[in-house]
Design an enzyme around this catalytic site. Sequence first.
Site: not given
Length: 302
Positions: A42-44, A54, A81, A83, A110, A116, A118-119, A153, A184
């Site tokens: 996980s990037g986060l 992130d 991940d 990103d 993504e 980026k 975080n979403s 993504r 997502h």
Amino acid sequence: MSGGAALRAALSLGRPLRVAGVHDALSALVAQRCGFDAAWASGLGVAAVNGMPDANVLTMSEVCDATRVISQATPMPVISDCDTGFGEVRNLRRSVAEFERGGAAAVCIEDKLYPKRNSFRPGQELLDPYEFAMKVRVAKETQLDPDFMVFARVESLIAGVGMEDALLRAGLYAEAGADAIVIHSKAETATEVTEFSRHWQERSPQVPLVAIPTTYHRTTIEELTASGIAIVIYANQAIRASVRAMESALRGIVDAGTSSEIEDELVPVGALFELTGEDLIDRLDQRFLADTEDARARQPGE
Ligand code: SPV
Ligand code: MG
């Protein structure tokens, strides 16, 4: 078997793949022990264990090092991940090469702008879909192992630009060679993800769909699978659980002036020995000693 081949083999069994978000080797070992099919680097999570947001603050090499450590710790296939691919096509090309060499079974890129966020943060900006499709094509051209996978993504639902945009993007990315589409969403229910999935099954059922049920956590894996989702990533539950567990234990020590109050929250030290293979070291040391003595005894004149 390469990680990519293992991931494809697991997918071909036709049952949903349960993927654990991990942030280091230890969390990957725990995920493996709990029976997950694959790991999501996980990037986060990787940013968080480095004390960073992130937000593309870690370098590609730092994230790739984390993937390498995770891949070496577990036989589970690792989906990394990546990103946005750490930049545009020139950066992406190097990223794919490095992550494949680092042991990833797949990379996920993504369709947001670099750098980026975080979403789940405000201010989401999407890359032009045709430019992102080109990134997918470049990623596919770069991989060496034919089984290596590129997950594309789609962030349309995250950015609030709607279902039609999401479907258009997913179609372009699949045409460009994406091996899986991550759809997502930050909605509290899975409705938009399952709606997307139903449309997708009519259009391109051969390209598997991936969901990340962080906000719509009440939806079961069976419900997601029933709508056609093939891979479910529990992206950040392990790291969120670990922060809560660490905080509870450490606060308990400060409050009580002893750790005895929180002992029953802790695994025994032996559990760490078991997870990290201390017994292998014992066996190696014993064999080393025995083999050394054997070799000494075989020397003439001794
Ligand atoms: C991650 O784990 O870094 C992800 C998933 O990208 S999420 O944080 O849920 O967007
Ligand atoms: Mg991420």
